[in-house]
Write a protein that holds these residues in place. Sequence first.
Motif, short mmCIF file in Angstrom:
data_model
loop_
_atom_site.label_atom_id
_atom_site.label_comp_id
_atom_site.label_asym_id
_atom_site.label_seq_id
_atom_site.Cartn_x
_atom_site.Cartn_y
_atom_site.Cartn_z
N GLY A 1 0.78 -1.23 0.00
CA GLY A 1 0.00 0.00 0.00
C GLY A 1 0.80 1.27 0.00
O GLY A 1 0.23 2.36 0.09
N THR A 2 2.13 1.20 -0.09
CA THR A 2 2.98 2.39 -0.12
C THR A 2 3.45 2.66 -1.54
O THR A 2 3.13 1.92 -2.48
CB THR A 2 4.19 2.21 0.81
OG1 THR A 2 4.99 1.12 0.33
CG2 THR A 2 3.74 1.93 2.23
N SER A 3 4.23 3.71 -1.69
CA SER A 3 4.80 4.05 -2.99
C SER A 3 6.04 4.90 -2.76
O SER A 3 6.23 5.45 -1.68
CB SER A 3 3.79 4.80 -3.87
OG SER A 3 3.38 5.99 -3.24
N GLU A 4 6.88 4.97 -3.77
CA GLU A 4 8.06 5.83 -3.77
C GLU A 4 7.92 6.82 -4.92
O GLU A 4 8.51 6.63 -5.99
CB GLU A 4 9.36 5.02 -3.91
CG GLU A 4 9.71 4.18 -2.69
CD GLU A 4 8.93 2.89 -2.62
OE1 GLU A 4 8.56 2.37 -3.69
OE2 GLU A 4 8.66 2.40 -1.51
N PRO A 5 7.13 7.88 -4.76
CA PRO A 5 6.79 8.74 -5.89
C PRO A 5 7.91 9.72 -6.25
O PRO A 5 8.66 10.19 -5.40
CB PRO A 5 5.55 9.49 -5.40
CG PRO A 5 5.71 9.54 -3.92
CD PRO A 5 6.42 8.27 -3.54
N TYR A 6 8.03 9.97 -7.54
CA TYR A 6 8.82 11.08 -8.05
C TYR A 6 8.08 11.64 -9.25
O TYR A 6 7.22 10.97 -9.84
CB TYR A 6 10.25 10.65 -8.43
CG TYR A 6 10.35 9.77 -9.65
CD1 TYR A 6 10.63 10.31 -10.89
CD2 TYR A 6 10.16 8.39 -9.56
CE1 TYR A 6 10.72 9.52 -12.02
CE2 TYR A 6 10.25 7.58 -10.68
CZ TYR A 6 10.54 8.15 -11.90
OH TYR A 6 10.62 7.35 -13.03
N ALA A 7 8.36 12.87 -9.60
CA ALA A 7 7.60 13.57 -10.64
C ALA A 7 8.48 13.87 -11.83
O ALA A 7 9.68 14.15 -11.69
CB ALA A 7 7.00 14.86 -10.08
N VAL A 8 7.88 13.83 -13.01
CA VAL A 8 8.51 14.23 -14.26
C VAL A 8 7.69 15.40 -14.81
O VAL A 8 6.51 15.24 -15.12
CB VAL A 8 8.56 13.08 -15.28
CG1 VAL A 8 9.21 13.56 -16.57
CG2 VAL A 8 9.31 11.89 -14.72
N ILE A 9 8.30 16.56 -14.88
CA ILE A 9 7.63 17.77 -15.38
C ILE A 9 8.18 18.07 -16.76
O ILE A 9 9.40 18.16 -16.94
CB ILE A 9 7.86 18.96 -14.43
CG1 ILE A 9 7.37 18.62 -13.02
CG2 ILE A 9 7.12 20.20 -14.94
CD1 ILE A 9 8.45 18.17 -12.10
#
Length: 586
Positions: free
Chosen positions: A124-132
Amino acid sequence: MGAQYCSWLLRFLLPSLWEAEVAISAAALLATVALLVVLEQTASSTSATSSPPSSAAEACGRDSRCRRQRRSRRTKRSKAAEPGLVGEIEIVADSSPSRGTTTVYVIKVELVSAKYLIGANLNGTSEPYAVISLGDQKRFSSMVPSPRNPVWGEGFNFLAGELPAEVTITIYDWDNVCKCKVIGSVTLAILGKDETGATWYDLDSRSGQICLRISSVEVLPTSDSIAYSSEPTDCLVYLQIVHHSYSCALERSFLHCGRMCISSWHLCFHSNVFVKQLNVIIPLQDIYEIRRSQHSLINPAITIFLHTGAGGHGAPTMCCQNGSIRYKFTSFWNRNRTFRALEAALQSYRATLDAEKQVRSHLLPKGESMNVISSRTDNIKTEDRSIELAITYQPFINEHVLVDVTSDTFPGTAEKFFTVILGDNAMFFQQYRDARKDTDLKLSKWHVSDVYGGNFREVTFRSLCNSPLCPPDTAVTELQHASFSKDKRNLIYETKQQAHDVPFGSYFEIHCRWSLRTTSSSTCQVDIKIGVNMKKWCILQSKIKSGATDEYRREVCKILEAASDYTLRAKSNGPASDDTVAISSA
């Protein structure tokens, strides 16, 4: 007897059923992994949905075939390059406006935070990162481990030839082995020159929102300002020159083999293990120290320590026991050669900054004398404003987290407060920390800050802890910044404090601002604000904020009360008195 010996020999030479099953399972697993790698490479060649390398670190992950293709493309642009440059030239802003355009737009996208993201992992977790992305320009945020409500606080700059323009923000889940999963995305239209506050936008997934702050300004570029801007972190940087490139590995949970590149302004690392790309971008201005070290006792390594508060350069940093953040690179072909190249790059960078300081110090008096000569004209105010606007400084603390704590009067002017309480020869903090039974106090001298303006110094000490979850005492680093107004009637005194040995100590900082305004020849008004700046998200974030805010509120009230008493006793006893600081038990 011979039959028993033969049967024993056969059992010894031939594998058992269990050994055969293990061997077959291992072979099947290796075949599956090889098939997945082939399929992943085929998919990545046809689509660009996987996490690509950061634009400033693209030169780190190129193989020889890509280098040949890049050289052939550069030969077509060789006429536009400056003659005499040595090294690899990498275009950062591919979709920059052409030289024929008269104006460009600088679009700044500040990625603040996100909430209610989908849990991409099984737990149920995540390791988010963003691409802009804006057109062909892409920027990559840092990865925040394990939260569904990440906090980034990172800004990214883009160039646009015209408005309206579309900015796409895509949130991925970091995966060390498999392909990164898309958590959600949103596309925004920048219609004109404007600045928005922190606004929440819905992602195109079943849940999730992202908080952004967007601004756009119009600039008048020239060929020099675009291609050879003196600020490396500015969005107008167009070319990056790689001076050195070395094969090495980054220490994480396991070694990520890749390539390190060193330019005049950045140190970059790119790794591609099991088709999983990892990037590290370290501006040289963030490097505090580099050391020779060892990995696993036999593998030579280089440890790079960053300044307090630095980070967010693509891959999360590692923390030492004393709270300092670092990156460790190992598995060099020649560690000493790489270390010397890093030292030379740092020395060259600092020499460049010193030269800019000298030029600035020579230009400012010249500008002031020109203002005196032209004082009889009507445009003197315009010239003064242009000189002031030419120098901009970075904010020392995060103003968005500050809340009002107290407002009181101090028995002295703002200038006297700095001299008696904060000055290099002042004994207030030494006596105050002794009264609190703090140890190992080290106060550096005030020096001029070219980044934040005003004066800056660092204070370290060991403070007693009363919490049952903390050790008896903890190492504390406090950065102090002071800035006067022109008439020295107003003083802004700011602090950033970080405790190193407490639980989640590396996740937050306590920011504080003292605003002193002189009201008479013997008094000044003091307004104090404090706040907790979370550098990383954690499950106890709300409790950390409330507990740290309440504790530091009591601390600053005691400091203000003790400073007022210390100043009054200094007035009554004279400057030669050796007063002690009294701390109330409230």
